[in-house]
Design a protein around this motif. Structure first.
Motif, PDB file in Angstrom:
ATOM      1  N   LYS A 190      15.054  55.823  -9.411  1.00  0.00           N
ATOM      2  CA  LYS A 190      15.155  57.055  -8.625  1.00  0.00           C
ATOM      3  C   LYS A 190      16.581  57.246  -8.117  1.00  0.00           C
ATOM      4  N   TYR A 191      17.200  56.140  -7.698  1.00  0.00           N
ATOM      5  CA  TYR A 191      18.584  56.221  -7.227  1.00  0.00           C
ATOM      6  C   TYR A 191      19.503  56.713  -8.347  1.00  0.00           C
ATOM      7  N   LYS A 192      19.310  56.169  -9.551  1.00  0.00           N
ATOM      8  CA  LYS A 192      20.148  56.568 -10.685  1.00  0.00           C
ATOM      9  C   LYS A 192      19.994  58.053 -11.001  1.00  0.00           C
ATOM     10  N   ASN A 193      18.789  58.569 -10.831  1.00  0.00           N
ATOM     11  CA  ASN A 193      18.554  59.996 -11.066  1.00  0.00           C
ATOM     12  C   ASN A 193      19.211  60.852  -9.978  1.00  0.00           C
ATOM     13  N   LEU A 194      19.183  60.338  -8.748  1.00  0.00           N
ATOM     14  CA  LEU A 194      19.739  61.095  -7.626  1.00  0.00           C
ATOM     15  C   LEU A 194      21.261  61.101  -7.620  1.00  0.00           C
ATOM     16  N   ILE A 195      21.854  59.973  -7.996  1.00  0.00           N
ATOM     17  CA  ILE A 195      23.309  59.831  -7.885  1.00  0.00           C
ATOM     18  C   ILE A 195      24.039  60.776  -8.841  1.00  0.00           C
ATOM     19  N   VAL A 196      23.329  61.319  -9.814  1.00  0.00           N
ATOM     20  CA  VAL A 196      23.931  62.280 -10.740  1.00  0.00           C
ATOM     21  C   VAL A 196      24.323  63.560 -10.015  1.00  0.00           C
ATOM     22  N   ARG A 197      23.510  63.939  -9.010  1.00  0.00           N
ATOM     23  CA  ARG A 197      23.751  65.211  -8.319  1.00  0.00           C
ATOM     24  C   ARG A 197      23.991  65.074  -6.815  1.00  0.00           C
ATOM     25  N   LYS A 198      23.917  63.839  -6.305  1.00  0.00           N
ATOM     26  CA  LYS A 198      24.125  63.634  -4.871  1.00  0.00           C
ATOM     27  C   LYS A 198      25.183  62.556  -4.634  1.00  0.00           C
ATOM     28  N   THR A 199      25.688  62.499  -3.413  1.00  0.00           N
ATOM     29  CA  THR A 199      26.599  61.413  -3.048  1.00  0.00           C
ATOM     30  C   THR A 199      25.782  60.141  -2.839  1.00  0.00           C
ATOM     31  N   ALA A 206      17.654  59.388   0.665  1.00  0.00           N
ATOM     32  CA  ALA A 206      16.466  59.783  -0.095  1.00  0.00           C
ATOM     33  C   ALA A 206      15.617  58.564  -0.441  1.00  0.00           C
ATOM     34  N   LEU A 207      16.270  57.461  -0.818  1.00  0.00           N
ATOM     35  CA  LEU A 207      15.535  56.229  -1.116  1.00  0.00           C
ATOM     36  C   LEU A 207      14.844  55.682   0.129  1.00  0.00           C
ATOM     37  N   ALA A 208      15.579  55.688   1.242  1.00  0.00           N
ATOM     38  CA  ALA A 208      15.010  55.201   2.502  1.00  0.00           C
ATOM     39  C   ALA A 208      13.800  56.038   2.899  1.00  0.00           C
ATOM     40  N   HIS A 209      13.892  57.337   2.667  1.00  0.00           N
ATOM     41  CA  HIS A 209      12.772  58.251   2.957  1.00  0.00           C
ATOM     42  C   HIS A 209      11.563  57.893   2.103  1.00  0.00           C
TER      43      HIS A 209
END
Length: 264
Positions: A190-199, A206-209
């Motif tokens: 999930k982190y790898k997917n998020l880091i593409v479009r987020k800092t 988002a992960l902590a959430h």
């Protein structure tokens, strides 16, 4: 740069440029050796693991000129660090002992990637093991200050800042998220997917959430977390292999040649 590295640099010792962590086993042993005035050859023998392959780099880095003043300061810093580590170890032991009445919950949270014994204990200290007080995953996420707002008007996204909440649990969960993204798990994916479009910071939030909501579900249902991307059988085999091999040897079922299979 740490105080230890500054003192070493001042004496011409560039150990920090070769080792990744001056608090590692090899580096700390070398620092103690430098304090005791040991030879470079003796210091090189203290290298462990992959650091052994960088013998030439280490030799160049350790070729300095520490004065008695440098060694005096290093010795006091080293003793201070040892005292702090001893105090932290006592605190950790005290915290873990306090988890005795909550063992089921303490073990349960550790099945989530990124959450170890201490993190699990700190989380339970903050939220407890009774999730009825929160009522829902959304509420605990908001209480933990991990629920970004959704301020949108006329199709335009405005502020999405995190609201007020418990800053302590938010910090703990972010630290757990920072550990989780380095694992081989669906949380890391999930982190790898998020880091593409987020800092990185937003991805960690988002992960902590996600993880605080997951904790709510586990403690509510009282079931362990099973990650689809983790090979639990392989982990169990690796953990128990020494014990199994020892038992096979005791009963005479372990072959003299490990390349052959045990007789049945």
């Amino acid at each position: 740069m740490s105080k230890v590295e500054k003192i070493l640099d001042d004496g011409g010792i560039k150990l920090g440029g070769v080792v990744s962590d001056l608090n590692g086993l090899s580096a700390r042993a070398m620092v103690v050796g430098l304090i005791e005035g040991k030879s470079i050859s003796s210091l090189l023998d203290m290298a462990r693991g992959r650091l052994k392959l960088r013998r030439d780099d280490l030799q160049a880095a350790l070729d300095g000129d520490l004065t008695p003043r440098h060694r005096f300061i290093l010795e006091h810093i080293h003793e201070h660090i040892a005292t702090l580590e001893h105090s932290l170890a006592e605190l950790d032991a005290y915290i873990l002992a306090a988890m005795a009445p909550y063992q089921w919950a303490h073990r349960l949270l550790q099945t989530i990637p990124g959450i170890d014994q201490i993190a699990s204990a700190l989380i339970l200290i903050e939220i407890g093991d009774d999730m009825t007080r929160f009522g829902s995953a959304d509420r605990i996420a908001a209480w933990a200050a991990l629920c970004p707002g959704n301020n949108e008007s006329a199709g335009k996204r405005k502020s999405a800042r995190i609201g007020k909440g418990n800053s302590v649990i938010r910090y703990i969960m972010c630290e757990c998220a920072n550990s989780a993204w380095k694992t081989k798990s669906s949380i890391a994916s999930k982190y790898k997917n998020l880091i593409v479009r987020k800092t990185h910071k937003k991805a960690i939030i988002a992960l902590a959430h996600k993880m605080i909501r997951l904790i709510f579900l586990l403690l509510t249902r009282k079931v362990a977390y099973h990650d689809p991307q983790i090979d639990y059988a392989a982990i169990s085999a690796k953990k128990n292999a020494p014990r199994w091999i020892k038992q096979l040897k005791v009963i005479g079922q372990w072959p003299n040649n490990p390349s052959t299979s045990p007789t049945t």
